[in-house]
Design a protein around this motif. Structure first.
Motif, PDB file in Angstrom:
ATOM      1  N   ILE A  66      38.735  38.369  48.958  1.00  0.00           N
ATOM      2  CA  ILE A  66      40.180  38.106  48.893  1.00  0.00           C
ATOM      3  C   ILE A  66      41.009  39.387  49.001  1.00  0.00           C
ATOM      4  O   ILE A  66      42.172  39.360  49.398  1.00  0.00           O
ATOM      5  N   THR A  67      40.407  40.528  48.661  1.00  0.00           N
ATOM      6  CA  THR A  67      41.194  41.770  48.568  1.00  0.00           C
ATOM      7  C   THR A  67      41.336  42.471  49.919  1.00  0.00           C
ATOM      8  O   THR A  67      40.503  42.299  50.803  1.00  0.00           O
ATOM      9  N   PRO A  68      42.390  43.299  50.044  1.00  0.00           N
ATOM     10  CA  PRO A  68      42.613  44.024  51.311  1.00  0.00           C
ATOM     11  C   PRO A  68      41.627  45.185  51.478  1.00  0.00           C
ATOM     12  O   PRO A  68      40.965  45.589  50.519  1.00  0.00           O
ATOM     13  N   MET A  72      38.533  48.329  46.222  1.00  0.00           N
ATOM     14  CA  MET A  72      37.128  48.701  45.989  1.00  0.00           C
ATOM     15  C   MET A  72      36.140  47.616  46.433  1.00  0.00           C
ATOM     16  O   MET A  72      35.061  47.922  46.928  1.00  0.00           O
ATOM     17  N   TRP A  73      36.491  46.362  46.259  1.00  0.00           N
ATOM     18  CA  TRP A  73      35.531  45.315  46.645  1.00  0.00           C
ATOM     19  C   TRP A  73      35.285  45.310  48.148  1.00  0.00           C
ATOM     20  O   TRP A  73      34.190  45.019  48.604  1.00  0.00           O
ATOM     21  N   HIS A  74      36.330  45.616  48.916  1.00  0.00           N
ATOM     22  CA  HIS A  74      36.105  45.691  50.358  1.00  0.00           C
ATOM     23  C   HIS A  74      35.262  46.917  50.698  1.00  0.00           C
ATOM     24  O   HIS A  74      34.366  46.854  51.537  1.00  0.00           O
ATOM     25  N   GLN A 180      39.415  47.762  35.219  1.00  0.00           N
ATOM     26  CA  GLN A 180      39.685  46.772  34.175  1.00  0.00           C
ATOM     27  C   GLN A 180      41.117  46.259  34.304  1.00  0.00           C
ATOM     28  O   GLN A 180      41.936  46.827  35.029  1.00  0.00           O
ATOM     29  N   ARG A 181      41.399  45.220  33.564  1.00  0.00           N
ATOM     30  CA  ARG A 181      42.725  44.596  33.650  1.00  0.00           C
ATOM     31  C   ARG A 181      43.760  45.398  32.855  1.00  0.00           C
ATOM     32  O   ARG A 181      43.474  45.927  31.771  1.00  0.00           O
ATOM     33  N   VAL A 182      44.951  45.448  33.425  1.00  0.00           N
ATOM     34  CA  VAL A 182      46.086  46.101  32.771  1.00  0.00           C
ATOM     35  C   VAL A 182      47.249  45.111  32.797  1.00  0.00           C
ATOM     36  O   VAL A 182      47.120  44.020  33.374  1.00  0.00           O
ATOM     37  N   LEU A 201      54.566  35.500  32.266  1.00  0.00           N
ATOM     38  CA  LEU A 201      53.607  36.440  32.848  1.00  0.00           C
ATOM     39  C   LEU A 201      52.641  35.734  33.795  1.00  0.00           C
ATOM     40  O   LEU A 201      52.138  34.652  33.490  1.00  0.00           O
ATOM     41  N   ARG A 202      52.407  36.373  34.907  1.00  0.00           N
ATOM     42  CA  ARG A 202      51.422  35.842  35.861  1.00  0.00           C
ATOM     43  C   ARG A 202      50.007  36.188  35.387  1.00  0.00           C
ATOM     44  O   ARG A 202      49.711  37.325  35.037  1.00  0.00           O
ATOM     45  N   VAL A 203      49.174  35.171  35.394  1.00  0.00           N
ATOM     46  CA  VAL A 203      47.773  35.357  35.057  1.00  0.00           C
ATOM     47  C   VAL A 203      46.976  34.708  36.180  1.00  0.00           C
ATOM     48  O   VAL A 203      47.421  33.713  36.767  1.00  0.00           O
ATOM     49  N   THR A 204      45.819  35.289  36.511  1.00  0.00           N
ATOM     50  CA  THR A 204      44.941  34.623  37.465  1.00  0.00           C
ATOM     51  C   THR A 204      44.685  33.216  36.928  1.00  0.00           C
ATOM     52  O   THR A 204      44.408  33.076  35.740  1.00  0.00           O
ATOM     53  N   PRO A 205      44.782  32.192  37.773  1.00  0.00           N
ATOM     54  CA  PRO A 205      44.634  30.832  37.227  1.00  0.00           C
ATOM     55  C   PRO A 205      43.213  30.578  36.711  1.00  0.00           C
ATOM     56  O   PRO A 205      42.368  30.046  37.404  1.00  0.00           O
ATOM     57  N   ASP A 241      49.189  40.084  34.775  1.00  0.00           N
ATOM     58  CA  ASP A 241      47.888  40.658  34.480  1.00  0.00           C
ATOM     59  C   ASP A 241      47.317  41.123  35.817  1.00  0.00           C
ATOM     60  O   ASP A 241      47.319  40.369  36.790  1.00  0.00           O
ATOM     61  N   MET A 242      46.851  42.356  35.865  1.00  0.00           N
ATOM     62  CA  MET A 242      46.406  42.904  37.162  1.00  0.00           C
ATOM     63  C   MET A 242      45.394  44.011  36.909  1.00  0.00           C
ATOM     64  O   MET A 242      45.076  44.317  35.761  1.00  0.00           O
ATOM     65  N   ASP A 243      44.853  44.617  37.972  1.00  0.00           N
ATOM     66  CA  ASP A 243      44.111  45.875  37.794  1.00  0.00           C
ATOM     67  C   ASP A 243      44.881  46.974  38.538  1.00  0.00           C
ATOM     68  O   ASP A 243      45.744  46.679  39.381  1.00  0.00           O
ATOM     69  N   LEU A 244      44.581  48.226  38.220  1.00  0.00           N
ATOM     70  CA  LEU A 244      45.320  49.319  38.859  1.00  0.00           C
ATOM     71  C   LEU A 244      45.066  49.321  40.362  1.00  0.00           C
ATOM     72  O   LEU A 244      45.945  49.643  41.162  1.00  0.00           O
ATOM     73  N   VAL A 266      37.205  43.291  31.632  1.00  0.00           N
ATOM     74  CA  VAL A 266      36.608  43.753  32.884  1.00  0.00           C
ATOM     75  C   VAL A 266      36.840  42.677  33.946  1.00  0.00           C
ATOM     76  O   VAL A 266      37.280  41.561  33.633  1.00  0.00           O
ATOM     77  N   TRP A 267      36.559  43.029  35.194  1.00  0.00           N
ATOM     78  CA  TRP A 267      36.975  42.161  36.298  1.00  0.00           C
ATOM     79  C   TRP A 267      35.870  42.103  37.355  1.00  0.00           C
ATOM     80  O   TRP A 267      35.940  42.785  38.382  1.00  0.00           O
ATOM     81  N   PRO A 268      34.856  41.299  37.094  1.00  0.00           N
ATOM     82  CA  PRO A 268      33.759  41.277  38.065  1.00  0.00           C
ATOM     83  C   PRO A 268      34.005  40.350  39.243  1.00  0.00           C
ATOM     84  O   PRO A 268      34.624  39.288  39.100  1.00  0.00           O
TER      85      PRO A 268
HETATM   86  C1  BEZ Z   1      43.844  38.905  40.833  1.00  0.00           C
HETATM   87  O1  BEZ Z   1      43.890  37.675  41.049  1.00  0.00           O
HETATM   88  O2  BEZ Z   1      44.539  39.419  39.963  1.00  0.00           O
HETATM   89  C2  BEZ Z   1      42.918  39.749  41.629  1.00  0.00           C
HETATM   90  C3  BEZ Z   1      41.990  39.147  42.464  1.00  0.00           C
HETATM   91  C4  BEZ Z   1      41.105  39.958  43.171  1.00  0.00           C
HETATM   92  C5  BEZ Z   1      41.137  41.342  43.006  1.00  0.00           C
HETATM   93  C6  BEZ Z   1      42.085  41.920  42.181  1.00  0.00           C
HETATM   94  C7  BEZ Z   1      42.968  41.122  41.486  1.00  0.00           C
END
Ligand code: BEZ
Length: 357
Positions: A66-68, A72-74, A180-182, A201-205, A241-244, A266-268
């Motif tokens: 999903i990420t651009p 890091m995941w890409h 990690q999430r911030v 606040l937006r949270v990942t669903p 809620d997001m990561d840096l 953490v955000w695996p």
């Molecule tokens: C998010 O939904 O916040 C998210 C999803 C993938 C990577 C980073 C953040």
């Protein structure tokens, strides 16, 4: 029109047609203008070598994330591709589709289950819609650093979780970590949970993340990543809620002023593959896939770990106020989460008990 003008215009049109044919899949295959293109590699040479190799490849796989490309995941997917192609001497090749080109995470998960997509790096949050046990990864403040979580991925209970995906036609292969999430806030410096009351606040669903935020008194909106920028820009939400990593790659610094570095979860991503495709491979190739993913996971955690300070500086340079928020202010929320989630599933209880110090 003079003969000269006619000739010039004819050769220009023929030139354009030639160019379009050359670029547009002149193999007579199924490529269409609307079909997504795999990501360009960072280095043109490697990309060329991979495409040349793919003519002889026994297995040409596709991976969606999903990420651009800057996330890091890409980059981990690029590392996986490099390892997979080298370790199999080009017998296995990989095309990477970033930025949700193949749809959102729920679409990609369905494609993997059905076998129309081979691999995905899918958030554990999305995977928990199939198996609740994956929620355990979102236990607040369970791991101090992403290196601790990276080690935990090889524990019995984390491996057991991956095994639960077999019933959905997916093989769970490994975990990869981004930062990690911030917490990001549009225009308020939040210092304690009470400051979050009344904010949307937006949270990942995902239920465990909603549980944590709702216990602070904030109102929550489950919004998928691609829709977050406009939601905060238009004032639908007051923060997220997001990561840096994604704060930078999705340019959220343009629409929020405050970043609380809480590192509260953490955000695996879970590396999954269609089961039939995986089990049809000889054991040697299955092992190459596992080893290549392990190398990519090591690369991701080491690289990302080293970037923490740089990312904070980047965001401060972009004009955000970046500040630390200590775990102690969330004691009540942590206790509540453990109590509620330990009861949900024996694997979750085992996970929390194993890693809570
Ligand atoms: C998010 O939904 O916040 C998210 C999803 C993938 C990577 C980073 C953040």
């Amino acid at each position: 029109m003079s003969l000269l003008k006619y000739w010039k215009s004819l050769t220009a049109s023929l030139g354009l047609m030639f160019l379009l044919t050359a670029c547009g899949g002149g193999d007579g295959g199924s490529d269409t203008a609307s079909e997504p293109e795999p990501a360009e590699g960072e280095t043109g040479g490697e990309e060329e070598a991979a495409s040349e190799g793919s003519a002889d490849a026994e297995h040409s796989f596709k991976l969606g994330v999903i990420t651009p490309p800057a996330h890091m995941w890409h980059q981990a997917a690029e590392k996986f591709k490099e390892e997979l192609e080298a370790n199999s001497d080009g017998r296995m090749t990989l095309e990477i589709y970033p930025s949700g080109q193949l749809g959102n995470e729920s679409d990609m998960l369905q494609q993997i289950e059905a076998g129309s997509l081979d691999f995905g790096f899918i958030t554990a949050a999305e995977i928990s819609s199939r198996e609740e046990a994956f929620s355990a990864w979102f236990t607040p403040y369970l791991f101090e650093t992403i290196k601790d979580a990276h080690e935990a991925r090889q524990s019995d209970v984390a491996t057991e979780m991956l095994g639960t995906l077999d019933q959905y036609g997916m093989t769970g292969l490994d975990y990869l970590f981004a930062g990690q999430r911030v917490m990001l806030f549009k225009d308020k410096e939040v210092k304690k949970p009470e400051d979050m009351e009344g904010l949307v606040l937006r949270v990942t669903p995902s239920p465990p993340m909603l549980e944590f935020y709702n216990s602070t008194g904030a109102a929550t909106e489950g919004i998928p990543l691609p829709e977050v920028y406009s939601a905060v820009q238009t004032g639908v939400i007051d923060g997220m809620d997001m990561d840096l990593d994604a704060t930078i790659t999705n340019k959220f610094f343009e629409v929020v002023d405050y970043g609380a570095v809480t590192n509260h979860m953490v955000w695996p991503a879970v590396a999954v593959m269609n089961s039939a495709t995986f089990t049809d491979l000889p054991e040697e190739d299955q092992q190459i896939i596992r080893d290549s993913l392990a190398t990519a996971a090591d690369f991701a955690v080491e690289t990302r770990f080293a970037q923490e300070e740089e990312f904070k500086e980047t965001l401060a340079d972009e004009g955000m106020t970046i500040y630390e928020l200590d775990k102690s202010v969330f004691e009540e929320q942590i206790q509540n989460f453990d109590e509620v989630y330990k009861q949900k599933d024996p694997m979750i209880e085992k996970f929390i008990t194993t890693f809570r110090e």
